[in-house]
Design a protein around this motif. Structure first.
Motif, short mmCIF file in Angstrom:
data_model
loop_
_atom_site.label_atom_id
_atom_site.label_comp_id
_atom_site.label_asym_id
_atom_site.label_seq_id
_atom_site.Cartn_x
_atom_site.Cartn_y
_atom_site.Cartn_z
N MET A 1 62.90 57.81 36.66
CA MET A 1 61.85 56.77 37.51
C MET A 1 61.82 55.20 36.94
O MET A 1 61.63 55.37 35.37
N SER A 2 62.17 54.41 37.38
CA SER A 2 62.41 53.29 36.60
C SER A 2 61.04 51.73 36.74
O SER A 2 59.58 53.23 36.71
N PRO A 3 60.89 50.77 35.78
CA PRO A 3 59.89 50.62 36.03
C PRO A 3 59.21 49.66 37.20
O PRO A 3 57.71 49.94 37.69
N GLU A 4 60.45 49.90 38.22
CA GLU A 4 60.33 48.66 39.14
C GLU A 4 59.52 49.91 40.30
O GLU A 4 58.67 50.07 41.04
N GLU A 5 59.62 51.35 40.21
CA GLU A 5 59.38 52.25 41.30
C GLU A 5 58.24 52.82 40.52
O GLU A 5 57.63 52.80 41.22
N PHE A 7 55.80 50.65 39.63
CA PHE A 7 55.16 49.82 39.67
C PHE A 7 54.72 50.00 41.70
O PHE A 7 53.50 49.39 42.49
N MET A 8 55.60 50.43 42.08
CA MET A 8 55.94 49.90 43.27
C MET A 8 55.11 51.12 43.90
O MET A 8 54.43 51.09 45.03
N TYR A 9 54.63 52.57 43.35
CA TYR A 9 54.53 53.70 43.83
C TYR A 9 52.93 52.81 43.43
O TYR A 9 52.29 53.94 44.25
N LEU A 10 52.58 53.07 41.88
CA LEU A 10 51.51 52.51 42.00
C LEU A 10 50.81 51.16 43.10
O LEU A 10 49.23 52.20 43.68
N THR A 11 51.35 50.47 43.34
CA THR A 11 50.63 49.53 44.02
C THR A 11 50.51 50.23 46.04
O THR A 11 49.97 49.87 46.32
N ILE A 12 51.50 50.92 46.30
CA ILE A 12 51.41 51.66 47.20
C ILE A 12 50.67 52.84 47.60
O ILE A 12 49.37 52.88 48.18
N GLY A 13 50.13 53.37 46.16
CA GLY A 13 49.02 54.04 46.14
C GLY A 13 47.96 53.22 46.37
O GLY A 13 46.92 53.90 46.89
N LEU A 14 47.72 52.74 45.39
CA LEU A 14 46.31 52.11 45.27
C LEU A 14 45.86 50.96 46.76
O LEU A 14 44.40 50.79 46.96
N ILE A 15 46.44 51.09 47.21
CA ILE A 15 46.91 50.12 48.35
C ILE A 15 46.01 51.34 49.36
O ILE A 15 45.22 50.86 50.16
N VAL A 16 46.15 52.68 49.69
CA VAL A 16 45.89 53.25 50.29
C VAL A 16 44.96 54.19 49.89
O VAL A 16 43.67 54.29 50.73
N LEU A 17 44.64 54.74 48.56
CA LEU A 17 43.52 55.40 47.87
C LEU A 17 41.77 54.69 47.73
O LEU A 17 41.48 55.37 48.30
N VAL A 18 42.59 53.13 47.11
CA VAL A 18 41.27 52.62 47.16
C VAL A 18 40.52 52.30 48.47
O VAL A 18 39.51 52.20 48.50
N PRO A 19 40.45 51.58 49.44
CA PRO A 19 40.38 52.01 50.82
C PRO A 19 39.64 53.57 51.44
O PRO A 19 38.30 53.15 51.64
N VAL A 20 40.25 54.40 51.09
CA VAL A 20 40.05 56.05 51.36
C VAL A 20 39.05 56.63 50.60
O VAL A 20 38.25 56.51 50.71
N GLY A 21 38.55 55.82 49.35
CA GLY A 21 38.21 56.20 48.28
C GLY A 21 36.14 55.16 48.53
O GLY A 21 35.82 56.36 48.83
N ALA A 22 36.72 54.27 49.46
CA ALA A 22 35.04 53.08 49.56
C ALA A 22 35.00 54.39 50.30
O ALA A 22 33.89 54.21 50.75
N ARG A 23 35.97 54.31 51.55
CA ARG A 23 35.18 54.75 52.55
C ARG A 23 34.47 56.05 52.89
O ARG A 23 33.21 56.44 52.88
#
Length: 55
Positions: A1-5, A7-23
């Motif tokens: 897995m390259s660094p670009e992949e 950070f892409m997966y990390l960003t997508i995960g945070l965009i999804v997980l942070v709002p769900v966790g907050a709710r």
């Protein structure tokens, strides 16, 4: 897995997980707060705009 992949997966995960966790956190704390209010006052207090006002 390259660094670009990574950070892409990390960003997508945070965009999804942070709002769900907050709710989920808000829902759990709201339930606990409502239970505490019902225990203390017998029922949850009315919102301020529904109090008895004359006029």
């Amino acid at each position: 897995m390259s660094p670009e992949e990574f950070f892409m997966y990390l960003t997508i995960g945070l965009i999804v997980l942070v709002p769900v966790g907050a709710r989920m956190y808000r829902r759990v704390t709201l339930a606990k707060t409502q239970a505490m209010l019902k225990e203390q006052f017998g029922q949850s207090p009315a919102p301020p705009d529904q109090t008895s006002r004359k006029g």
